[in-house]
Scaffold this active site. Structure first.
Site, PDB file in Angstrom:
ATOM      1  N   GLU A   1       8.221   0.639  11.891  1.00 42.30           N
ATOM      2  CA  GLU A   1       9.301   1.625  11.783  1.00 42.30           C
ATOM      3  C   GLU A   1       8.642   2.982  11.908  1.00 42.30           C
ATOM      4  OE1 GLU A   1      12.350   0.892  11.745  1.00 42.30           O
ATOM      5  OE2 GLU A   1      12.613  -1.049  10.763  1.00 42.30           O
TER       6      GLU A   1
ATOM      7  N   GLU B   1       8.578  15.072  16.904  1.00 42.29           N
ATOM      8  CA  GLU B   1       9.109  15.217  15.556  1.00 42.29           C
ATOM      9  C   GLU B   1       8.555  16.469  14.898  1.00 42.29           C
ATOM     10  OE1 GLU B   1       7.892  11.807  13.305  1.00 42.29           O
ATOM     11  OE2 GLU B   1       9.950  11.302  12.824  1.00 42.29           O
TER      12      GLU B   1
ATOM     13  N   LYS C   1       0.902  -1.172   0.000  1.00 40.31           N
ATOM     14  CA  LYS C   1       0.000   0.000   0.000  1.00 40.31           C
ATOM     15  C   LYS C   1       0.928   1.205   0.000  1.00 40.31           C
ATOM     16  CE  LYS C   1      -2.784   3.320   1.628  1.00 40.31           C
ATOM     17  NZ  LYS C   1      -1.893   4.454   1.289  1.00 40.31           N
TER      18      LYS C   1
ATOM     19  N   CYS D   1      12.875  10.000   9.000  1.00 38.47           N
ATOM     20  CA  CYS D   1      12.604   9.468  10.347  1.00 38.47           C
ATOM     21  C   CYS D   1      13.845   9.527  11.213  1.00 38.47           C
ATOM     22  CB  CYS D   1      12.103   8.038  10.246  1.00 38.47           C
ATOM     23  SG  CYS D   1      13.176   6.995   9.271  1.00 38.47           S
TER      24      CYS D   1
HETATM   25  P1  NAD Z   1       1.445   8.112   8.158  1.00 35.45           P
HETATM   26  O1  NAD Z   1       1.421   7.291   9.367  1.00 35.45           O
HETATM   27  O2  NAD Z   1       0.463   9.206   8.035  1.00 35.45           O
HETATM   28  O3  NAD Z   1       1.217   7.214   6.862  1.00 35.45           O
HETATM   29  C1  NAD Z   1       2.029   6.114   6.549  1.00 35.45           C
HETATM   30  C2  NAD Z   1       1.247   5.159   5.685  1.00 35.45           C
HETATM   31  O4  NAD Z   1       0.168   4.632   6.465  1.00 35.45           O
HETATM   32  C3  NAD Z   1       0.593   5.771   4.441  1.00 35.45           C
HETATM   33  O5  NAD Z   1       0.649   4.834   3.383  1.00 35.45           O
HETATM   34  C4  NAD Z   1      -0.842   5.969   4.873  1.00 35.45           C
HETATM   35  O6  NAD Z   1      -1.756   5.940   3.805  1.00 35.45           O
HETATM   36  C5  NAD Z   1      -1.055   4.769   5.757  1.00 35.45           C
HETATM   37  N1  NAD Z   1      -2.119   4.926   6.740  1.00 35.45           N
HETATM   38  C6  NAD Z   1      -2.671   6.062   7.231  1.00 35.45           C
HETATM   39  N2  NAD Z   1      -3.650   5.789   8.117  1.00 35.45           N
HETATM   40  C7  NAD Z   1      -3.706   4.440   8.210  1.00 35.45           C
HETATM   41  C8  NAD Z   1      -4.479   3.545   8.999  1.00 35.45           C
HETATM   42  N3  NAD Z   1      -5.402   3.977   9.859  1.00 35.45           N
HETATM   43  N4  NAD Z   1      -4.250   2.227   8.868  1.00 35.45           N
HETATM   44  C9  NAD Z   1      -3.302   1.759   8.031  1.00 35.45           C
HETATM   45  N5  NAD Z   1      -2.540   2.565   7.253  1.00 35.45           N
HETATM   46  C10 NAD Z   1      -2.741   3.888   7.341  1.00 35.45           C
HETATM   47  O7  NAD Z   1       2.939   8.623   8.032  1.00 35.45           O
HETATM   48  P2  NAD Z   1       3.549   9.570   6.908  1.00 35.45           P
HETATM   49  O8  NAD Z   1       3.070  10.941   7.177  1.00 35.45           O
HETATM   50  O9  NAD Z   1       3.342   8.996   5.554  1.00 35.45           O
HETATM   51  O10 NAD Z   1       5.123   9.433   7.228  1.00 35.45           O
HETATM   52  C11 NAD Z   1       5.745  10.225   8.151  1.00 35.45           C
HETATM   53  C12 NAD Z   1       6.063   9.455   9.408  1.00 35.45           C
HETATM   54  O11 NAD Z   1       6.709   8.218   9.116  1.00 35.45           O
HETATM   55  C13 NAD Z   1       7.040  10.172  10.301  1.00 35.45           C
HETATM   56  O12 NAD Z   1       6.607  10.074  11.635  1.00 35.45           O
HETATM   57  C14 NAD Z   1       8.345   9.433  10.109  1.00 35.45           C
HETATM   58  O13 NAD Z   1       9.237   9.538  11.169  1.00 35.45           O
HETATM   59  C15 NAD Z   1       7.887   8.050   9.889  1.00 35.45           C
HETATM   60  N6  NAD Z   1       8.875   7.286   9.114  1.00 35.45           N
HETATM   61  C16 NAD Z   1       9.588   6.298   9.748  1.00 35.45           C
HETATM   62  C17 NAD Z   1      10.566   5.589   9.054  1.00 35.45           C
HETATM   63  C18 NAD Z   1      11.341   4.505   9.727  1.00 35.45           C
HETATM   64  O14 NAD Z   1      11.927   3.678   9.031  1.00 35.45           O
HETATM   65  N7  NAD Z   1      11.407   4.460  11.052  1.00 35.45           N
HETATM   66  C19 NAD Z   1      10.798   5.866   7.714  1.00 35.45           C
HETATM   67  C20 NAD Z   1      10.052   6.866   7.104  1.00 35.45           C
HETATM   68  C21 NAD Z   1       9.071   7.566   7.818  1.00 35.45           C
END
Ligand code: NAD
Length: 481
Positions: free
Chosen positions: A249, A382, A174, A283
């Site tokens: 992650e 963050e 996804k 991240c």
């Molecule tokens: P997000 O949590 O909003 O979305 C991530 C993914 O989850 C997207 O594909 C989104 O469509 C999906 N999603 C949203 N709501 C959902 C739900 N209720 N159930 C299942 N899936 C759902 O995060 P973002 O804004 O895309 O990314 C930013 C965040 O990700 C930051 O906090 C960052 O630190 C973290 N991040 C972590 C890593 C790591 O490896 N630790 C890497 C990249 C980003």
């Protein structure tokens, strides 16, 4: 403008009967693509197709080394088309093209690394007693879900999908709403590869309408989620209802700890790069600078000078800092900067930037904030932008306490020439990775990556991640004549 269909059961799903969502280039705000607004029914279709594909003789008979060869072929294909893939990633995320290129190379490395590992995933033989042969076998889980964020889409898809396919699973990706391009390019490659349909599938749409149903689907055997803490918690709760494991992650508030005896130029470069990479939308961004009090003034003034020389602009022009993903992220960062003005001091930056010819993009100056209390939310949460907060410490214990003093624990950087101090601090860090006199070690496909505390559960990258996608069966054989 590209229309990106979903890939479900080997078919492209997306036509005029579907709802479509726009995708914009963050560098200039122009629409570059559309994705299908998928729904629960699409998730159901994908999961059933994946189950059929996983159980099929066609897939079960593919030997581990053949799965490996397949992944290496994908790695080669990505490298051969690196320019095109870099342009897609740059247009999708807005990141500077050289960083997009590095992501493309990292993606190729993931497929190559796990391709090479596919026939080296081995169990043990365990001594029990004379007349019993006891062995463990590592078996694939079945259908694995991979929910991807927008900031490093290609790298993050590649690292978990490569490990899951290497171990014989069927995967459903996804992709994030804003960044579907390279997931689609991988889907196209899988279609052309002739693999059983359903082994790789790509679904798109809103997190609540597609990600949620995927995470809670009873026939999913594992969920790898990369994204924010709150979404991670809801994914984990959904998976818990089905007693399904997750790899999470999540975010970070990673410190760079600079001692007065640090090799100055290296520390300056490391601290700058750690916060400006992908405009701080990383991240593992080094978003807290902890500097020894006696060295603060000197280090900070040199850091400020470095910040003043950074260039800002569209990803395609390969500036030091590209745009922020979208208005929502931009507003969130600017509101944190405004808050900092009232409770701390802006050392440099703090303003938005308009780029001529790219007025539709959202750009923010690299910003240093000083004089915050370490307990305030700005220091704890963050910000996900090019914003660095500065704190001082007086001795090693003080530094350790500050470094560990957030709910996160993803990465820590330690800058000192003193080997005793370096190792002592590393041993005390509550974080998944510690870098001494560097920050990131060039990406490190082989190095386990993941978080302590709210930064996540489990590890990706390296050999250890293969275990995420296997389960152990113990077989005991009694023999004798
Ligand atoms: P997000 O949590 O909003 O979305 C991530 C993914 O989850 C997207 O594909 C989104 O469509 C999906 N999603 C949203 N709501 C959902 C739900 N209720 N159930 C299942 N899936 C759902 O995060 P973002 O804004 O895309 O990314 C930013 C965040 O990700 C930051 O906090 C960052 O630190 C973290 N991040 C972590 C890593 C790591 O490896 N630790 C890497 C990249 C980003």
């Amino acid at each position: 403008m590209k229309r990106i269909p979903m890939l479900i059961n080997g078919e492209w799903v997306g036509d005029d009967r579907h709802e479509w969502m726009p995708v914009f280039n963050p560098s200039n705000g122009k629409k570059i693509a559309e994705i299908v607004k998928g729904n629960e029914r699409h998730v159901d279709d994908a999961v059933s197709a994946a189950q059929r594909a996983f159980e099929s003789d066609e897939w079960q008979k593919v030997k581990p080394f053949e799965r490996g060869q397949l992944l290496v072929n994908l790695a080669n294909y990505i490298r051969e088309n690196a320019d095109q893939w870099s342009e897609w990633e740059c247009a999708d995320v807005g990141k500077p093209i050289s960083q997009a290129r590095a992501d493309v190379e990292a993606a190729a490395r993931y497929f190559e690394f796990y391709g090479g590992a596919a026939d080296k995933v081995m169990g043990d033989s365990i001594p029990i007693e004379d007349g019993i042969l006891n062995v463990t076998v590592l078996e694939p889980l079945g259908v694995t879900a991979h929910i991807i964020p927008w900031n490093y889409p290609l790298q993050i898809i590649s690292r978990s999908v490569a490990a899951a396919i290497a171990t014989g699973n069927a995967v459903i990706v996804k992709s994030a709403e804003d960044t579907p391009m390279t997931a689609h390019a991988i889907a196209e490659w899988f279609v052309a590869s002739g693999l059983p349909k359903g082994i790789f599938q790509h679904v798109t749409g809103l997190g609540s309408e597609v990600g949620g149903p995927l995470a809670s689907h009873p026939d999913i055997a594992h969920v790898t989620f990369t994204g924010s803490v709150n979404t991670g918690i809801s994914v984990m709760k959904a998976a818990a209802d089905n007693v399904v494991p997750v790899t999470l992650e999540l975010g970070g508030k990673s410190p760079n700890i600079v001692f007065a005896d640090a090799s100055e130029e290296k520390a300056l470069e490391g601290v700058v790069k750690a916060i400006i990479q992908n405009a701080g939308q990383t991240c593992s961004a080094g978003s807290r600078l902890l500097v020894e009090a006696s060295y603060k003034e000197e280090f900070l003034s040199k850091l400020k000078e470095k910040f003043s020389k950074l260039t800002i602009g569209p990803g395609s022009e390969d500036n030091d800092i590209g745009p922020i993903l979208n208005k929502r992220q931009y507003d969130q960062i600017m509101s944190r900067i405004e808050e900092a003005k009232s409770i701390g001091k802006i050392v440099t930056g703090g303003k938005s930037v308009t780029i001529e010819g790219s007025e539709g993009g959202f750009y923010i100056e690299p910003t240093i904030i000083d004089e915050l209390s370490h307990s305030c939310s700005l220091a704890q949460e963050e910000i996900f932008g090019p914003v660095l907060s500065v704190f001082t410490f007086n001795d090693v214990e003080d530094a350790i306490q500050l470094a560990n003093g957030t709910d996160y624990g993803l990465v820590a950087g330690v800058w000192t020439q003193n080997i005793d101090v370096a190792h002592y601090v590393a041993s005390k860090m509550k974080s998944g990775q510690v870098f001494i006199n560097n920050y990131g070690a060039a990406g490190g496909i082989q190095m386990p990556f993941g978080g302590y505390k709210k930064s996540g559960i489990g590890r990706e990258k390296g050999f250890i991640a293969l275990r995420n996608y296997t389960q152990i069966k113990n077989i005991a054989v009694k023999f004798g004549i």
